[in-house]
Design a protein around this motif. Structure first.
Motif, mmCIF file in Angstrom:
data_model
loop_
_atom_site.group_PDB
_atom_site.id
_atom_site.type_symbol
_atom_site.label_atom_id
_atom_site.label_comp_id
_atom_site.label_asym_id
_atom_site.label_seq_id
_atom_site.Cartn_x
_atom_site.Cartn_y
_atom_site.Cartn_z
ATOM 1 N N TRP A 20 9.135 -9.814 1.316
ATOM 2 C CA TRP A 20 8.698 -8.579 1.859
ATOM 3 C C TRP A 20 7.651 -7.982 0.665
ATOM 4 C CZ3 TRP A 20 9.010 -3.621 -0.547
ATOM 5 C CH2 TRP A 20 8.172 -2.979 0.764
ATOM 6 N N GLY A 21 6.872 -7.509 0.947
ATOM 7 C CA GLY A 21 6.168 -6.693 -0.463
ATOM 8 C C GLY A 21 5.095 -5.830 0.132
ATOM 9 N N MET A 22 4.555 -5.660 -0.853
ATOM 10 C CA MET A 22 3.797 -3.648 -0.908
ATOM 11 C C MET A 22 2.936 -4.188 -2.016
ATOM 12 S SD MET A 22 6.146 -0.933 -2.025
ATOM 13 C CE MET A 22 5.275 0.793 -1.269
ATOM 14 N N PHE A 23 1.543 -3.047 -1.912
ATOM 15 C CA PHE A 23 0.588 -3.186 -2.679
ATOM 16 C C PHE A 23 0.315 -2.184 -2.724
ATOM 17 C CE2 PHE A 23 -1.449 -5.164 0.322
ATOM 18 C CZ PHE A 23 -2.774 -4.872 0.017
ATOM 19 N N SER A 24 -0.635 -1.208 -3.333
ATOM 20 C CA SER A 24 -1.033 -0.296 -3.829
ATOM 21 C C SER A 24 -2.969 -0.707 -4.317
ATOM 22 C CB SER A 24 -0.776 1.504 -4.391
ATOM 23 O OG SER A 24 -0.569 0.928 -5.388
ATOM 24 N N TRP A 25 -3.301 0.510 -4.781
ATOM 25 C CA TRP A 25 -4.555 -0.286 -5.084
ATOM 26 C C TRP A 25 -4.393 0.041 -6.375
ATOM 27 C CZ3 TRP A 25 -10.164 -0.023 -4.438
ATOM 28 C CH2 TRP A 25 -10.238 -0.080 -5.648
ATOM 29 N N HIS A 26 -3.713 0.786 -6.733
ATOM 30 C CA HIS A 26 -3.770 0.375 -8.766
ATOM 31 C C HIS A 26 -2.965 -1.177 -8.948
ATOM 32 C CE1 HIS A 26 -4.200 4.407 -8.270
ATOM 33 N NE2 HIS A 26 -3.428 4.909 -7.880
ATOM 34 N N ASP A 63 1.250 12.220 -3.522
ATOM 35 C CA ASP A 63 -0.207 12.282 -2.482
ATOM 36 C C ASP A 63 -0.396 10.665 -1.797
ATOM 37 O OD1 ASP A 63 -0.682 10.593 -5.491
ATOM 38 O OD2 ASP A 63 -2.402 11.782 -5.155
ATOM 39 N N GLY A 64 1.172 9.791 -2.304
ATOM 40 C CA GLY A 64 1.147 9.037 -1.325
ATOM 41 C C GLY A 64 0.936 8.627 -0.451
ATOM 42 N N TYR A 65 0.575 7.180 0.087
ATOM 43 C CA TYR A 65 0.863 6.921 1.588
ATOM 44 C C TYR A 65 1.479 5.893 1.716
ATOM 45 C CZ TYR A 65 -2.226 10.797 2.655
ATOM 46 O OH TYR A 65 -3.040 12.527 2.629
ATOM 47 N N PHE A 66 2.384 5.501 2.516
ATOM 48 C CA PHE A 66 3.547 4.661 2.508
ATOM 49 C C PHE A 66 2.557 4.191 4.231
ATOM 50 C CE2 PHE A 66 6.982 1.759 4.138
ATOM 51 C CZ PHE A 66 7.072 0.757 3.408
ATOM 52 N N GLN A 67 2.329 2.620 4.034
ATOM 53 C CA GLN A 67 2.217 2.286 5.857
ATOM 54 C C GLN A 67 2.752 1.087 6.022
ATOM 55 O OE1 GLN A 67 -2.160 0.415 5.638
ATOM 56 N NE2 GLN A 67 -1.745 -0.824 6.895
ATOM 57 N N PRO A 104 -3.880 -4.534 5.192
ATOM 58 C CA PRO A 104 -4.429 -4.932 4.772
ATOM 59 C C PRO A 104 -3.363 -5.625 4.311
ATOM 60 C CG PRO A 104 -3.723 -2.964 3.596
ATOM 61 C CD PRO A 104 -3.479 -2.812 5.381
ATOM 62 N N ILE A 105 -1.778 -6.198 5.023
ATOM 63 C CA ILE A 105 -0.660 -6.765 4.138
ATOM 64 C C ILE A 105 -0.617 -8.384 4.235
ATOM 65 C CG2 ILE A 105 1.503 -5.815 5.322
ATOM 66 C CD1 ILE A 105 1.326 -6.842 1.344
ATOM 67 N N GLU A 106 -1.406 -8.438 5.541
ATOM 68 C CA GLU A 106 -1.454 -9.417 6.787
ATOM 69 C C GLU A 106 -1.923 -10.293 5.921
ATOM 70 O OE1 GLU A 106 0.296 -10.020 8.802
ATOM 71 O OE2 GLU A 106 1.876 -8.421 8.970
#
Length: 176
Positions: A20-26, A63-67, A104-106
């Motif tokens: 399982w992973g996640m990322f942001s613009w940063h 101010d972050g968004y989690f998808q 986008p994670i796909e």
């Protein structure tokens, strides 16, 4: 039958590794190996141990968004309740059903898979596979994941144009 067109596969008993992973613009976020089926309880641990610290450190102004998609464990009551308790720290986006084109994670998983297949020496056991995946993840370029985020408006337009069906880019990915 060109070697460059062939894909190595394991017919039976090869096993697999779930992450399982996640990322942001940063930055890339954590990549968490999952040792068993991901149910709501296991996902709650990921949310509290990985999502929460990542989101609060990346977006200290809340101010972050989690998808996340609509996987059953993501929609479980304990998960919804946890996000409600933390709704002042970041926003969870509502997610349309059956919409892989918009996730986008796909596309990042596709990058990981292509890098795995391109390795000179392929993993021969699950431990090596997990190590390879973790290494590939750690070396994904910032340009790569920022491009995926920048592509969101274009992908949203493509899905709208397709009236909610898969966009051509996603159909192409599935066929390959």
């Amino acid at each position: 039958m060109y070697p460059s067109s062939l894909v190595t596969t394991v017919r039976a008993g090869g096993g697999g590794v779930m992450v399982w992973g996640m990322f942001s613009w940063h930055t890339l976020g954590p990549l968490v190996p999952i040792g068993h089926r991901l149910n709501a309880t296991a996902y709650l641990s990921i949310v509290s141990d990985h999502v929460h610290p990542f989101m609060t450190s990346m977006y200290p102004s809340s101010d972050g968004y989690f998808q996340q998609d609509n996987a059953p464990c993501h929609k479980a009551r304990i998960i919804s309740n946890w996000f409600l308790e933390h709704d002042n720290e970041f926003t969870v986006l509502k997610w349309p059903p059956q919409s892989p084109d918009l996730n986008p994670i796909e596309h990042l998983w596709d990058v990981v898979e292509r890098e795995l297949r391109a390795l000179d020496v392929h993993p021969t056991n699950l431990h090596q596979l997990q190590d390879a995946i973790l290494s590939i993840w750690a070396n994904i370029s910032k340009k790569c994941f920022q491009h995926l985020i920048e592509s969101m408006p274009r992908r949203i337009k493509a899905v709208l144009k397709a009236k909610g069906s898969h966009s051509i880019s996603m159909v192409f990915l599935i066929i390959i």
